[in-house]
Design a protein around this motif. Structure first.
Motif, PDB file in Angstrom:
ATOM      1  N   CYS A  72       0.841  -1.203   0.000  1.00 19.83           N
ATOM      2  CA  CYS A  72       0.000   0.000   0.000  1.00 19.83           C
ATOM      3  C   CYS A  72       0.876   1.253   0.000  1.00 19.83           C
ATOM      4  N   ARG A 123       2.405   1.803  -3.421  1.00 24.67           N
ATOM      5  CA  ARG A 123       1.445   2.308  -4.415  1.00 24.67           C
ATOM      6  C   ARG A 123       1.184   3.794  -4.224  1.00 24.67           C
ATOM      7  N   PRO A 137      -6.570   7.823 -13.699  1.00 23.46           N
ATOM      8  CA  PRO A 137      -6.449   6.363 -13.687  1.00 23.46           C
ATOM      9  C   PRO A 137      -5.551   5.847 -12.565  1.00 23.46           C
ATOM     10  N   TYR A 138      -4.489   6.567 -12.226  1.00 22.24           N
ATOM     11  CA  TYR A 138      -3.596   6.101 -11.156  1.00 22.24           C
ATOM     12  C   TYR A 138      -4.275   6.205  -9.795  1.00 22.24           C
ATOM     13  N   THR A 139      -5.129   7.203  -9.595  1.00 23.63           N
ATOM     14  CA  THR A 139      -5.875   7.316  -8.341  1.00 23.63           C
ATOM     15  C   THR A 139      -6.914   6.207  -8.258  1.00 23.63           C
ATOM     16  N   LYS A 140      -7.612   5.982  -9.356  1.00 20.21           N
ATOM     17  CA  LYS A 140      -8.610   4.908  -9.384  1.00 20.21           C
ATOM     18  C   LYS A 140      -7.961   3.554  -9.116  1.00 20.21           C
ATOM     19  N   ALA A 141      -6.749   3.338  -9.609  1.00 14.91           N
ATOM     20  CA  ALA A 141      -6.045   2.069  -9.378  1.00 14.91           C
ATOM     21  C   ALA A 141      -5.750   1.881  -7.891  1.00 14.91           C
ATOM     22  N   VAL A 142      -5.357   2.949  -7.205  1.00 18.76           N
ATOM     23  CA  VAL A 142      -5.116   2.859  -5.761  1.00 18.76           C
ATOM     24  C   VAL A 142      -6.429   2.564  -5.041  1.00 18.76           C
ATOM     25  N   THR A 172      -8.996   0.997  -6.168  1.00 21.57           N
ATOM     26  CA  THR A 172      -9.341  -0.402  -6.438  1.00 21.57           C
ATOM     27  C   THR A 172      -8.520  -1.332  -5.545  1.00 21.57           C
ATOM     28  N   PHE A 173      -7.236  -1.038  -5.399  1.00 22.97           N
ATOM     29  CA  PHE A 173      -6.380  -1.820  -4.505  1.00 22.97           C
ATOM     30  C   PHE A 173      -6.918  -1.776  -3.072  1.00 22.97           C
TER      31      PHE A 173
END
Length: 93
Positions: A18, A21, A68-73, A75-76
């Motif tokens: 975490c 990321r 997209p990079y914020t959305k990926a975090v 989602t994680f």
């Protein structure tokens, strides 16, 4: 101005993942229009992560959340957190 402290509590086994990321999006977030501050801190016990954020407006914050990079975090986070993210919006005294 929007001032936020986000308290992130990952599951112990996923703490380093975490943190990594979040570290990976620091520079790109700071480069976003309307982002004045985006800093990551860790508790001494290595249990919680703290994001200290400042955005010029709600629109700038919304644009950050749409990246997209914020959305990926986010989602994680769905399977990585011990409890939901605590978000505190603050005002200057």
């Amino acid at each position: 101005m929007i001032n936020i402290v986000a308290i992130i509590t990952p599951k112990a086994a996923l703490f380093d993942d975490c943190k990594g990321r979040l570290q990976s999006i620091l520079a790109v977030t700071r480069a976003e229009p309307g982002c004045n501050r985006f800093e990551l801190f860790v508790s001494k016990e290595q249990r919680c992560l703290f994001l200290v954020e400042q955005f010029e407006s709600q629109a700038a914050l919304d644009d950050h959340y749409a990246q997209p990079y914020t959305k990926a975090v986010f989602t994680f986070y769905e399977n990585a957190l011990a409890k939901p993210v605590e978000v505190e919006k603050m005002e200057e005294c």
